[in-house]
Design an enzyme around this catalytic site. Sequence first.
Site, PDB file in Angstrom:
ATOM      1  N   PRO A   2      18.824  -5.753  53.938  1.00  0.00           N
ATOM      2  CA  PRO A   2      17.611  -5.189  54.536  1.00  0.00           C
ATOM      3  C   PRO A   2      16.686  -6.266  55.095  1.00  0.00           C
ATOM      4  O   PRO A   2      16.190  -7.117  54.369  1.00  0.00           O
ATOM      5  CB  PRO A   2      16.955  -4.453  53.369  1.00  0.00           C
ATOM      6  N   GLU A   3      16.498  -6.249  56.397  1.00  0.00           N
ATOM      7  CA  GLU A   3      15.495  -7.086  57.049  1.00  0.00           C
ATOM      8  C   GLU A   3      14.670  -6.158  57.932  1.00  0.00           C
ATOM      9  O   GLU A   3      14.790  -4.940  57.840  1.00  0.00           O
ATOM     10  CB  GLU A   3      16.164  -8.229  57.818  1.00  0.00           C
ATOM     11  N   LYS A  51       8.907  -5.451  55.989  1.00  0.00           N
ATOM     12  CA  LYS A  51       9.994  -4.943  55.159  1.00  0.00           C
ATOM     13  C   LYS A  51       9.528  -3.829  54.218  1.00  0.00           C
ATOM     14  O   LYS A  51      10.253  -3.424  53.319  1.00  0.00           O
ATOM     15  CB  LYS A  51      10.603  -6.084  54.338  1.00  0.00           C
ATOM     16  N   ASN A 165      16.863 -13.572  55.368  1.00  0.00           N
ATOM     17  CA  ASN A 165      17.727 -14.743  55.305  1.00  0.00           C
ATOM     18  C   ASN A 165      18.731 -14.820  56.452  1.00  0.00           C
ATOM     19  O   ASN A 165      19.093 -15.904  56.902  1.00  0.00           O
ATOM     20  CB  ASN A 165      18.460 -14.750  53.965  1.00  0.00           C
ATOM     21  N   ARG A 250      18.925 -18.257  48.081  1.00  0.00           N
ATOM     22  CA  ARG A 250      18.774 -18.160  49.526  1.00  0.00           C
ATOM     23  C   ARG A 250      19.896 -18.918  50.214  1.00  0.00           C
ATOM     24  O   ARG A 250      19.703 -20.047  50.671  1.00  0.00           O
ATOM     25  CB  ARG A 250      17.436 -18.751  49.965  1.00  0.00           C
TER      26      ARG A 250
END
Length: 278
Positions: A2-3, A51, A165, A250
């Site tokens: 999810p971005e 988001k 990311n 990350r």
Amino acid sequence: MPEGDTVWQTARRLHGALAGKVLTRSDLRVPQYATADLTGRTVLDVTPRGKHLLTRIEGGLTLHSHLRMDGSWKVFAHGQRWSGGPSHQIRVILGNADRTAVGYRLPVLGLLRTADEQRVVGHLGPDLLGPDWHPEQALANLLGDPARPLGEALLDQRNLAGIGNVYKSELCFLLGVTPWLPVGALPAERAEKLPALAKKLLEANRDRPVRNTTGRRGQDLFVYGRAPRPCPRCRTSIRVADQGDGSRERPTYWCPGCQAGPAPSAGPAHGTPRRTTN
């Protein structure tokens, strides 16, 4: 993952299913709101903010949710079998006569007054897919801490909202610099085009079922998730390493041949992508 584009799609799907319709079912499976009953109220709209998802409901209420890594909203027709996960992962159910929206594994779920929305989204920078988009302010925010690594600055939702990311890694590749380059060292001409490039990528993908940053078929991404395969431009092996303070995983991908700037000296040219939390 999810971005900003994924959240935008989720909001559009929820809005189409719920907006303008009276809730006939309401079940918030969070202890703090377990007794809240929204049945009989009309859903006014579902709006994405970076988001975050804001489901506004008649009577001055907003249901605030955030997907983070594992959360999802599923919409089902009346009588359709639910398929988003086991029942113990359900955090919220909102239903009307035609559709039922089910929130699975939502790590953030809150019910607040619509007038208080700024309490949960007021910290966000300009939204790449929102009406408040302001490229000059976004760039000023990014450059406000010139010593900060570019990748970390892009992920900071206080600077600009919507990048996760995947887009962090892809943007740095397109800019030709590593995610560890200090923001202040980014060449001026590249810094100036960064906000427009970020917006272009998210806008291009908000209507796509599969995210694509390359514009090519058969290869959706330039570097993210592609270690140790060769770079599509220079054929150097793509590398991966974690970035940040270690509080979250990350995995950051880059091409040593195409991207200038500092990078972990032992960044492996191989490895399995780790899960990230955005």
